[in-house]
Design an enzyme around this catalytic site. Structure first.
Site, PDB file in Angstrom:
ATOM      1  CB  SER A   1     -28.011   6.642 -18.245  1.00 18.21           C
ATOM      2  OG  SER A   1     -28.320   5.406 -18.861  1.00 18.21           O
ATOM      3  CE  LYS A   2     -23.885  11.046 -23.148  1.00 21.24           C
ATOM      4  NZ  LYS A   2     -22.655  11.114 -22.415  1.00 21.24           N
ATOM      5  NE  ARG A   3     -28.381   1.857 -18.765  1.00 17.08           N
ATOM      6  CZ  ARG A   3     -29.470   1.416 -18.178  1.00 17.08           C
ATOM      7  NH1 ARG A   3     -30.271   0.573 -18.790  1.00 17.08           N
ATOM      8  NH2 ARG A   3     -29.774   1.818 -16.965  1.00 17.08           N
TER       9      ARG A   3
ATOM     10  N   GLY B   1     -31.389   6.494 -24.582  1.00 18.25           N
ATOM     11  CA  GLY B   1     -31.631   7.401 -25.706  1.00 18.25           C
ATOM     12  C   GLY B   1     -31.822   8.836 -25.251  1.00 18.25           C
TER      13      GLY B   1
END
Ligand code: GLU
Length: 464
Positions: free
Chosen positions: A238-240, A242
């Site tokens: 996911s976005k977390r 990066g």
């Protein structure tokens, strides 16, 4: 082998993310390897969530990555008549049937099955009722009740499902729209797709699709399900972690070939080799080397690969790639030749185009605007340092022909005549020319700036 046709079938409910991009790249490579075709299908049947802007963005991302497709993209939303034709065929042949059970009734059947310790599924109530079309009715496939549905996956090996585990799936909803599995099968078959490579989040759909191919009497393509990309912590990416949408990597200054190289290696290998040219990938790609286990996304490795690509991009080409990033910081209209030399000078250490643009600023900025690092000034521009700069200024000014080579000669002679070590003059000269410690070869910097600008920078430093 007959002509290989692969496809990429994104749903335009978001931008192209790196998982989707990776399966697109694998499919593209397989088609190009065999000189076949790579077709694109936009799966936009979910009218609520599908958006034209996402289709545009996905196509732009594909083009940026260099994944060209053959023919025009096919839109599922324009093919409902075709899907209905195949549904009608199944109905006529008695391989599908109308069902009037409401969703609540089906849920109750599932509950009952669960309560009896059985697999929760539709109980086949309408299977033999011979119902006609009617308001609120769906069409279901009359799936085989016994035996197994087996397919040989190119990545995972043989996969078998007990037919008794599978529902009589809905192929046409009450509102007349086809379901995902029906549409995909009709599309892949009519588009001539021979190899379906996709994420393994779809592996549970495949036996249902195989059943549909069989019911429709259509040839079943080869399937290959690639494992998901995970975060470094082995959780769903996911976005977390990066991970960005492909289009965002363009904004952060990644080279498309670097992203392609990185994504291919994340799930495919050829010995220990890390860097592959595109042509080389096309030649070497084979589904045999697709990995069976999920790969972890590593932003640092991606940057490392990008740095390798920046290094090997010819200077003039790199200059044009970094130009938009410089424009963002106000460096507009720099001459192509100057920019190419500057890009070449700084490319060894840049990991993306943003870093490269930032690193190049000292040679691009006006001489009077060169910012100075205070600590470096304090350290290198004492009385002695300034004395060297003043003397060097005169020696440079006296050069009839001033270029990087001449500047180098002057420097060598100055150091030798004075019996100095280069480190007595290097740091002050560096701070005068670039405002800080670190950076490329000083003679090359002076060659790039030319005599007038070199002298202007030395004068400014002496007067600080
Ligand atoms: N549209 C599906 C998705 O975006 C892909 C379906 C397929 O590849 O069969 O997940």
């Amino acid at each position: 082998m007959s002509k290989v046709v692969t496809r990429f079938a994104p749903s335009p409910t978001g931008h192209l993310h790196i998982g989707g991009a990776r399966t697109a790249i694998f499919s593209w490579l397989l088609a190009r390897h065999f000189g076949g075709e790579f077709v694109l299908r936009i799966e936009d049947t979910d009218l609520e969530r599908s958006r034209q802007e996402y289709t545009d963005s996905i196509l732009a991302s594909m083009s940026w990555l260099g994944l060209d497709w053959d023919g025009e993209p096919v839109y599922q939303s324009q093919r409902f008549d075709l899907y209905n034709k195949y549904i009608d065929q199944l109905l006529e042949e008695g391989k599908a049937y109308w069902c009037e059970c409401t969703p609540e009734e089906v849920e109750a059947m599932r509950e009952t099955a669960r309560a009896n310790g059985l697999k929760p599924k539709y109980n086949g109530r309408c299977r033999e009722r011979g119902l006609e079309a009617g308001e609120g009715r769906v069409v279901r496939l009359k799936a085989p009740l016994i035996g197994k549905t087996v397919f040989k996956d190119l990545v995972k090996g043989t996969i078998a499902f007990d037919n008794s585990e599978l529902d009589d799936m809905i192929i046409r909803r009450a509102d007349g729209s086809p379901t995902y599995n029906l549409a995909v099968v009709v599309d892949d078959a009519t588009m001539g797709v021979t190899h379906v490579l996709r994420g393994d989040d779809h592996v549970n759909n495949t036996p249902k699709q195989v059943m549909l191919y069989e019911a429709l009497g259509l040839p079943v393509p080869e399937f290959g399900h690639v494992p998901m990309i995970l975060g470094p912590d082995r959780q769903k990416l996911s976005k977390r972690h990066g991970a960005k949408a492909v289009i965002d990597y363009k904004q952060t200054g990644l080279l498309p070939q670097a992203l392609v190289n990185y994504l291919v290696r994340l799930g495919w290998s050829y010995g220990d080799q890390e860097i592959f040219g595109l042509q080389e990938l096309i030649e070497k790609f084979s589904t045999d080397n697709l990995s069976r286990s999920a790969a972890g996304f590593d932003p640092e490795k991606l940057l490392w690969i990008n740095a390798q690509y920046i290094k090997k991009t010819p200077d003039a080409e790199l200059a044009e790639l970094v130009r938009p990033f410089l424009a963002e910081s106000g460096f507009d209209g720099v001459g192509a030749a100057f920019l190419a030399v500057a890009a070449g000078m700084y490319k060894e250490r840049a990991r993306d185009l943003i870093e490269l643009a930032a690193a190049m600023q000292p040679v691009l900025c006006a001489d009077a605007d060169l910012p100075f690092d205070e600590k470096a000034v304090e350290k290198a521009l004492g009385e002695e340092g300034r004395g060297h700069l003043a003397a060097l200024r005169e020696a440079f000014a006296a050069c009839a022909e001033f270029d990087g080579h001449a500047a180098h000669e002057v420097l060598q002679k100055y150091v030798a005549d004075k019996g100095l070590k280069f480190k007595a003059v290097g740091p002050p000269l560096r701070v005068a020319l670039l405002g800080a410690m670190g950076g490329p070869d000083l003679s090359a910097v002076m060659g790039l700036l030319g005599k007038e600008r070199t002298l202007a920078r030395l004068d400014r430093a002496v007067a600080l």
